[in-house]
Structures are given as structure tokens and as C-alpha cells.
Design a protein around this motif. Sequence first.
Motif, PDB file in Angstrom:
ATOM      1  N   PRO A 154       0.857  -1.184   0.000  1.00  0.00           N
ATOM      2  CA  PRO A 154       0.000   0.000   0.000  1.00  0.00           C
ATOM      3  C   PRO A 154       0.893   1.233   0.000  1.00  0.00           C
ATOM      4  CG  PRO A 154       0.112  -0.930   2.201  1.00  0.00           C
ATOM      5  CD  PRO A 154       0.856  -1.874   1.295  1.00  0.00           C
ATOM      6  N   THR A 155       0.376   2.333  -0.470  1.00  0.00           N
ATOM      7  CA  THR A 155       1.146   3.577  -0.516  1.00  0.00           C
ATOM      8  C   THR A 155       0.600   4.541   0.530  1.00  0.00           C
ATOM      9  OG1 THR A 155       1.654   3.333  -2.860  1.00  0.00           O
ATOM     10  CG2 THR A 155       1.804   5.555  -1.940  1.00  0.00           C
ATOM     11  N   ALA A 156       1.464   5.001   1.421  1.00  0.00           N
ATOM     12  CA  ALA A 156       1.078   5.938   2.476  1.00  0.00           C
ATOM     13  C   ALA A 156       1.742   7.285   2.216  1.00  0.00           C
ATOM     14  CB  ALA A 156       1.483   5.406   3.846  1.00  0.00           C
ATOM     15  N   ILE A 157       0.951   8.331   2.166  1.00  0.00           N
ATOM     16  CA  ILE A 157       1.459   9.684   1.949  1.00  0.00           C
ATOM     17  C   ILE A 157       1.224  10.477   3.224  1.00  0.00           C
ATOM     18  CG2 ILE A 157       1.198  11.790   0.593  1.00  0.00           C
ATOM     19  CD1 ILE A 157       0.328   9.985  -1.737  1.00  0.00           C
ATOM     20  N   SER A 158       2.305  10.793   3.919  1.00  0.00           N
ATOM     21  CA  SER A 158       2.198  11.460   5.218  1.00  0.00           C
ATOM     22  C   SER A 158       2.938  12.789   5.207  1.00  0.00           C
ATOM     23  CB  SER A 158       2.775  10.571   6.329  1.00  0.00           C
ATOM     24  OG  SER A 158       2.059   9.363   6.436  1.00  0.00           O
ATOM     25  N   PHE A 160       2.605  16.872   7.546  1.00  0.00           N
ATOM     26  CA  PHE A 160       1.863  17.727   8.463  1.00  0.00           C
ATOM     27  C   PHE A 160       0.639  18.350   7.791  1.00  0.00           C
ATOM     28  CE2 PHE A 160       5.853  19.573   6.922  1.00  0.00           C
ATOM     29  CZ  PHE A 160       5.369  20.541   6.054  1.00  0.00           C
ATOM     30  N   SER A 161      -0.262  18.890   8.597  1.00  0.00           N
ATOM     31  CA  SER A 161      -1.455  19.548   8.077  1.00  0.00           C
ATOM     32  C   SER A 161      -1.066  20.666   7.117  1.00  0.00           C
ATOM     33  CB  SER A 161      -2.274  20.128   9.231  1.00  0.00           C
ATOM     34  OG  SER A 161      -2.711  19.117  10.108  1.00  0.00           O
ATOM     35  N   TYR A 162      -1.834  20.819   6.058  1.00  0.00           N
ATOM     36  CA  TYR A 162      -1.563  21.798   4.996  1.00  0.00           C
ATOM     37  C   TYR A 162      -0.215  21.519   4.333  1.00  0.00           C
ATOM     38  CZ  TYR A 162      -5.505  24.490   6.804  1.00  0.00           C
ATOM     39  OH  TYR A 162      -6.763  24.877   7.210  1.00  0.00           O
ATOM     40  N   GLY A 163       0.135  20.249   4.244  1.00  0.00           N
ATOM     41  CA  GLY A 163       1.417  19.886   3.646  1.00  0.00           C
ATOM     42  C   GLY A 163       1.340  19.506   2.184  1.00  0.00           C
ATOM     43  N   GLY A 164       0.120  19.454   1.610  1.00  0.00           N
ATOM     44  CA  GLY A 164      -0.013  19.144   0.194  1.00  0.00           C
ATOM     45  C   GLY A 164      -0.396  17.708  -0.105  1.00  0.00           C
ATOM     46  N   LYS A 165      -0.912  16.980   0.892  1.00  0.00           N
ATOM     47  CA  LYS A 165      -1.255  15.560   0.684  1.00  0.00           C
ATOM     48  C   LYS A 165      -2.406  15.403  -0.311  1.00  0.00           C
ATOM     49  CE  LYS A 165      -2.073  15.095   5.054  1.00  0.00           C
ATOM     50  NZ  LYS A 165      -1.707  16.463   5.473  1.00  0.00           N
ATOM     51  N   THR A 166      -3.484  16.170  -0.115  1.00  0.00           N
ATOM     52  CA  THR A 166      -4.664  16.031  -0.970  1.00  0.00           C
ATOM     53  C   THR A 166      -4.345  16.384  -2.413  1.00  0.00           C
ATOM     54  OG1 THR A 166      -6.121  16.544   0.902  1.00  0.00           O
ATOM     55  CG2 THR A 166      -7.049  16.774  -1.320  1.00  0.00           C
ATOM     56  N   SER A 306      -3.718   8.801   2.370  1.00  0.00           N
ATOM     57  CA  SER A 306      -2.962   9.886   2.977  1.00  0.00           C
ATOM     58  C   SER A 306      -3.335  10.001   4.445  1.00  0.00           C
ATOM     59  CB  SER A 306      -3.245  11.213   2.273  1.00  0.00           C
ATOM     60  OG  SER A 306      -4.527  11.715   2.624  1.00  0.00           O
ATOM     61  N   SER A 307      -2.411  10.548   5.213  1.00  0.00           N
ATOM     62  CA  SER A 307      -2.637  10.744   6.642  1.00  0.00           C
ATOM     63  C   SER A 307      -1.669  11.808   7.129  1.00  0.00           C
ATOM     64  CB  SER A 307      -2.401   9.438   7.409  1.00  0.00           C
ATOM     65  OG  SER A 307      -2.342   9.663   8.800  1.00  0.00           O
ATOM     66  N   HIS A 308      -2.158  12.739   7.958  1.00  0.00           N
ATOM     67  CA  HIS A 308      -1.203  13.682   8.527  1.00  0.00           C
ATOM     68  C   HIS A 308      -0.615  13.150   9.829  1.00  0.00           C
ATOM     69  CE1 HIS A 308      -4.989  15.280  10.480  1.00  0.00           C
ATOM     70  NE2 HIS A 308      -4.206  15.220  11.521  1.00  0.00           N
ATOM     71  N   VAL A 309      -0.944  11.890  10.144  1.00  0.00           N
ATOM     72  CA  VAL A 309      -0.355  11.202  11.290  1.00  0.00           C
ATOM     73  C   VAL A 309       0.403   9.994  10.763  1.00  0.00           C
ATOM     74  CG1 VAL A 309      -0.791  10.102  13.504  1.00  0.00           C
ATOM     75  CG2 VAL A 309      -2.293  11.943  12.726  1.00  0.00           C
ATOM     76  N   PHE A 310       1.719  10.024  10.820  1.00  0.00           N
ATOM     77  CA  PHE A 310       2.531   8.990  10.186  1.00  0.00           C
ATOM     78  C   PHE A 310       2.381   7.640  10.869  1.00  0.00           C
ATOM     79  CE2 PHE A 310       5.309   9.370  13.759  1.00  0.00           C
ATOM     80  CZ  PHE A 310       6.052   8.195  13.776  1.00  0.00           C
ATOM     81  N   THR A 311       1.989   7.621  12.155  1.00  0.00           N
ATOM     82  CA  THR A 311       1.947   6.358  12.890  1.00  0.00           C
ATOM     83  C   THR A 311       0.928   5.388  12.317  1.00  0.00           C
ATOM     84  OG1 THR A 311       0.516   7.507  14.477  1.00  0.00           O
ATOM     85  CG2 THR A 311       2.824   7.234  15.081  1.00  0.00           C
ATOM     86  N   LEU A 312      -0.089   5.884  11.606  1.00  0.00           N
ATOM     87  CA  LEU A 312      -1.058   4.983  10.991  1.00  0.00           C
ATOM     88  C   LEU A 312      -0.367   4.084   9.970  1.00  0.00           C
ATOM     89  CD1 LEU A 312      -3.948   4.026  10.618  1.00  0.00           C
ATOM     90  CD2 LEU A 312      -4.296   5.887   8.996  1.00  0.00           C
ATOM     91  N   GLY A 313       0.415   4.685   9.073  1.00  0.00           N
ATOM     92  CA  GLY A 313       1.157   3.906   8.094  1.00  0.00           C
ATOM     93  C   GLY A 313       2.210   3.030   8.744  1.00  0.00           C
ATOM     94  N   ASP A 314       2.796   3.519   9.839  1.00  0.00           N
ATOM     95  CA  ASP A 314       3.814   2.760  10.547  1.00  0.00           C
ATOM     96  C   ASP A 314       3.224   1.491  11.154  1.00  0.00           C
ATOM     97  OD1 ASP A 314       6.593   2.787  11.269  1.00  0.00           O
ATOM     98  OD2 ASP A 314       5.994   3.125  13.333  1.00  0.00           O
ATOM     99  N   ASN A 315       2.061   1.623  11.821  1.00  0.00           N
ATOM    100  CA  ASN A 315       1.414   0.457  12.421  1.00  0.00           C
ATOM    101  C   ASN A 315       0.934  -0.527  11.358  1.00  0.00           C
ATOM    102  OD1 ASN A 315       1.812   1.498  14.975  1.00  0.00           O
ATOM    103  ND2 ASN A 315      -0.197   2.444  15.101  1.00  0.00           N
ATOM    104  N   LEU A 316       0.466   0.011  10.232  1.00  0.00           N
ATOM    105  CA  LEU A 316       0.019  -0.861   9.152  1.00  0.00           C
ATOM    106  C   LEU A 316       1.192  -1.651   8.582  1.00  0.00           C
ATOM    107  CD1 LEU A 316      -2.436  -1.685   7.458  1.00  0.00           C
ATOM    108  CD2 LEU A 316      -1.864   0.166   5.867  1.00  0.00           C
ATOM    109  N   PHE A 329       4.897   1.584   0.980  1.00  0.00           N
ATOM    110  CA  PHE A 329       5.618   2.546   0.136  1.00  0.00           C
ATOM    111  C   PHE A 329       5.277   3.952   0.619  1.00  0.00           C
ATOM    112  CE2 PHE A 329       5.489   4.890  -4.128  1.00  0.00           C
ATOM    113  CZ  PHE A 329       6.844   5.209  -4.088  1.00  0.00           C
ATOM    114  N   ARG A 330       6.324   4.710   1.045  1.00  0.00           N
ATOM    115  CA  ARG A 330       6.105   6.053   1.587  1.00  0.00           C
ATOM    116  C   ARG A 330       6.908   7.079   0.785  1.00  0.00           C
ATOM    117  NH1 ARG A 330       5.876   5.606   8.166  1.00  0.00           N
ATOM    118  NH2 ARG A 330       6.803   3.556   8.202  1.00  0.00           N
ATOM    119  N   PRO A 331       6.362   7.567  -0.290  1.00  0.00           N
ATOM    120  CA  PRO A 331       7.100   8.559  -1.086  1.00  0.00           C
ATOM    121  C   PRO A 331       7.111   9.914  -0.398  1.00  0.00           C
ATOM    122  CG  PRO A 331       4.906   8.265  -1.978  1.00  0.00           C
ATOM    123  CD  PRO A 331       5.037   7.261  -0.864  1.00  0.00           C
TER     124      PRO A 331
END
Length: 709
Positions: A154-158, A160-166, A306-316, A329-331
Motif C-alpha cells: 500500500p502507498t502511504a502519503i504522510s 503535516f497539516s496543509y502539507g499538500g497531501k490532498t 494519505s494521513s497527517h499522522v505517520f503512525t497509521l502507516g507505521d502500524n500498518l 511505500f512512503r514517497p
Amino acid sequence: MPGSLYLLVILEGWLLCCVAERAVPASLAFLHRYTPTHIGAGHRATATTALLTGDAWGGSRQPQGCCLWMAFVGPHAVRGRSDVEIKAADLIRVGKLTSPTDRDPTGVPSVILSPDQKVPYVGQPALEEIGKELLRQCETIDGDRGGPYRRVPPTAISRFSYGGKTRMIKELALSLQQHGIPALFITFNEFTKPSVFELDNKTPLESIGLRIAWATATPEALERVAKASDKAAADLTFADWVENVSVSSRSIEEWLGTHPLALFVDELNLRIPEDTDFEKARSAKDFDFFVTNNFLNKRHRCFVFSSHVFTLGDNLEKYYYKFGGRRVFRPEIPRVQKLPDVTESGLCPDVHAGFVCWTGRAPSLLALMYSEERPAPDEVKTIFRKAKRPPLNAALAQDVVRTAVEGDVERAGGLGTWSRFIDVFDSSCLWPPCYLGLACRASGFENEVKSELGEGFASGLRVIPTLLDQLLLDRGSGKRWEGVAGAGILLRLLHSHLVAVGLAKADLSSAAAQVIPAAVNDGCKFGGVIQLSPPESVNDLIIKFHDKMDPTLPGEPSVSYFVKPRYSSFIGFDFSVFVCERGRLTTIYGFQCKEGPTGLDKDSVGLIKRSVSEALASLAPIGDGSDADKGDAGKPAEVDVCAIRLRGDQSQEVKRQRLDKVISVPSRASLREVFGVSVAQTCPFEWVSEEEEEEEEEGDDAGGEGTAA
């Protein structure tokens, strides 16, 4: 006899469950392996009791041939008020998702860019490379990844808020559509942010299904739901949809069929808690099972969130790796590489390099600061100030410093809710200066930090934001580079303190270690920041320093201090690092940031050294302390003086021999290592170092604000 009948009933139930297991598609087998989790927590006990006592059947006996397993193989969905069931035929065909769709009612997520997202994308080359990787994932077949099964991550895009994820995941979705791959964008933010009703009554998997159906519903399906809601279809909201619709995972799977599809889920952290244990949480297992079977294990499919909390992708990732060796995959979300990217694109026409660096080179955060006619840094700071704080303690302060200097994502878990203010990619993390300064300031005022790590350590944290905010000053003041250099050196002194007390490890190369005193490289406690009113002489400087030394640290093997004139540089130095051993001043490293290109010469440094020695000789003779050597009583202390010229545009080490020491002009590589990951990566030195104007106007390859970082 009754016992034998009881055993026969249990055996019958077991056999029926076995039949059901064979009759139900493998992708839905998990629905009857354990108690369904789609029932709200407050209703589960009641529902279980009803099934066991027969109350679920209106107080009558269960229909003949039915057993408890039937409760588990029905559609995996919570019934709403009107119970409009959405099936595969109620959704537009997957093949039509190869181009953007936009339909009424408003509030339906789409890959179509919003008006504020239509400026040219900053970082297009990097985005294209990420898009190519997603294409490779879609084309991967069984065994391509080194095993008998498809191992697409899976691809996780993390960030901070207003960082351009969307904006990034929309651009990626559009890119895949241009290659003929259907792509669907859904979100847990804005118009489809989960309501209290949804969080209480739906599982994460159901929430995914509801959003897929909302984004792809046919006009006829919308009319049915609108009628059930007593509304016109044009007035239907997502809240109406959630409360009146049921969508089973079986229906979503039937809709998917064998079609290609890339599913993009924005802000997944708003539905699945950041601390979710995917191995233990049943609702998380349902979600994982669905994603794995329908996207990661099937060709021409991919799953991006996408998530502005990196721990979600980390736990997954921990869960996937433990049970299948699969990574996440965390680009890295593209950052500003050249100033023309933002000045010529229309994003921020009048921005200067300091502002770009202060926002961590994040285009979206920069745009937020420029949302009004004049730059408004408080717009950015307000996000941090309004967020829920983690417990402010010494452990948090340690992790702030270590993540800033080391960039190790393994330390980021200790940041708590502040982890949503860092940028995470691959195995690295970094702070944008705007948030790093605020985190340091908040930690520096905490009493536990002062008591456990020392008032000196806390004072250093409190000065970091002042130095980093110098990035916001006007060009030509020379303060921007001085602030970056000062913050970098001060963070290194704080990290050295953690090394000295056994909370971190020394990590500098031999070349980088030459930039700082040897004691700092090895690990020494930090005595604090000493800001002096302009001294009249070197003698005055030394006297004032001794007056302000931390009286609680005289017996320490080594203690460093960050010494800075309050208003202007002194004896050619913008700031200095003083090191004391057993209470004696033994080392002065003076750092010069904004003098001419040649810096201090040999004679100047020699004069400074003699002046320091004379000043020390004029003080009370040493030898009264218990640790003083008997033969040194009455003799002035020997002080090692070194001048360090901090030139941000210097690509190679430059050393000139003089007396018993070296005047050093460190390379960019050495400075980056000393300053640490966050400062070095967010503040390209050639952007903020201001050498002679004529050098910049000539377009010197080593400097200037228009060069790539």
C-alpha cells in the motif's frame, strides 16, 4: 441424555458453519469467523443476548434450519433509518473512472482540482517518478516481487497539516487516468468527514464502502435515497446518505469485478485511529482483509491513502510485514526545489527564500501564509497552537531534539500528537522550522524539562524559535543565515547534552566533528544560552561570561554554552561556543556568518587568543578548587580559540594553518551533518547565506536564491 442432545446441537451448528464457509466467497469468509464489529459498542451485548435467547426472532423460535452462523454471513452493513440497500448495479461502471467525474449534489469527492489547486504543481518531475512507481505496482503480477504471491505494498502519503497531501493524491489519480487506469478518489475530510452517527455505528470498512458508493452512485440510486430522505436529489448530503443507506462489502466486490482500479483514500487517519493495532482490532482486520484481497493481491489494482499522522502507516507496515513480509511505500511529497517554482508559477509571486525555508519548503503551507495580501506567519502558527498538545515532559523534549537532528522516524512515535507536524517519508522524518520552533518553545517552558534535563537545556529550547524566525526577516539584513547557523549549532549542543547523559549517541563523521569543539562531539552537558549586552572588551566578555555560568555545574567534566551578543557581533563573531572543564574555560569556538568572503585572518585570531588569555589572567587565580592540579595554582588557564567561518555557499573544506590551530571554513556537507536533518534539508544554505550582492547578481553557481536545493 440432555447432555448428548446438547452435543448434537453443537455438532450440527459446527457442520452448518463448515458448509457456510465453503459457500461464501473467500473474500467474505472473515465475516462469520467472529462476532460482527459493525454493531456499535453499546449495542453488541444486547445483540448477542438476542441471538442466544431467540429474541432476535421476535421472541419466537428460530426458523427451522437456521443457526447462529446466519448472523455472520449477511451483508456486512448497519441499517440506516430508511434502509436503502445499494448494490453493484446502483453504481456507475468502474471503466468510466478513466476520466474525472463531477456530478451533483455538491460535496461529492472528485479528482477534479479545486480552484485553489489549479496553479502549476510544484515538484512535477518528482511527482512523475512517484506516478511511474504506482504504474509499476498496477502492472505487477504474481511472483514479480520475489515470491509466489503478489507483494504490492500500500502507498502511504504522510505530512503535516496543509502539507499538500490532498493535492498530491489527486495529481497521482489524474496521472493514472491519463494512462487508462480507472482511479477513484474518496476522502474522510471536508463534506464527507465522519459524523458521530457514523463513528458510533459503522466500521472503517463500511465507511469505505459508503464513500465508494457516494462517489459513484447513479442518478437513479440518488433519487431513491433522496426520496427516502424526503429531499430532492440535488439537496442530498453525505450525512443523509450515511443515515439511510446500507452497502455491503459483497456489493463493492461485485462492482469491482475484474476491472482495474486505483483507490485513493484521503485523510484515512480521521477514520482509523493513529494508534490502531491491526493485529488485535477486529474492525481493522476487516479493513485490511478487504484492501489486501481486493487491491494489493490483484493485478491492475493499487491502494493509496494519505494521513497527517505517520503512525497509521507505521502500524500498518508492522502488521503487513509480520504476516506477509510486505512493506508500505512512503514517497516524499515534493518540496520547493527552486524559487522560480513558486515565484513564476503564481503561487507566491513576491516570496523570498527565507519564507520558503521557514515553511519547510512545503508549497501548500507557503500558500496558506500568503492567503492574504501580505504574508501572515500567524496563519501557520495558529494550526500548531490550536492542536491538542501531547504531555509536555522531558521525554517529549528529547524526542523533539533527536528527531530534528537525527531525522530517525523511529523516534517520532514519542512525539504524540505533535507527530502530525512533521514530514515523514521512507525511513526519515523532519520538522519544518515554523513548527520546530513552536515545539521547542513549548517544551522549554515545562518545569519537568528544567528539573530533569536542566535549566540550561530548557533555555536552549526557548531560543531556537527566535533564531529560526530570523528566516522571516528582510533580505539583506544578513540575519537569515545567522539564524539558520545559530539554530543548527544550538540544536547540536542540545543533542550533545543528550549524548552526555546517555540518551543519544554521537553520530558525526570526522570531517563534521572539526566544526565543533571535541568535547561537544564526544558529548557534554549544556549549561545554557548566555546573551550578553555588548561587552566593551574581551576582558569584559570573559567577566560577564563567568558571572552567568551555571553555578550547579562546576564539577562536570565538560559543559558547553551558547554565547551570543544581544544586539551585534563582537570581535568578529556572530555567536560563540564556550566549553568549560571542571569549571574552567578551556575552549572558545567563534562562529562568523556574515563578514566578507575571506573571514577572519590569522593575525585577527591570534589577537583574539592573546586578549582572551590576558582576560583570564586578570581574573582570580585558579587552584582553589579540589580538582585543580597542584602545579597550576596562580597560573592563567590555557584557552583554545578557533574561528569557524560559516559560509553557506562553500562546497569544499578550506583550512589555513596558523599558530597551533586551524581557521576552518567547513563544507556544506559538514555543516549539514552538524546542523542536523531538519535544518539542513529545509534551509538550503545557498538560499539563505547572503554573500556580496555582486556575487548573487552574477549568478554564482554556488549561491543565490534561484539555484536548486
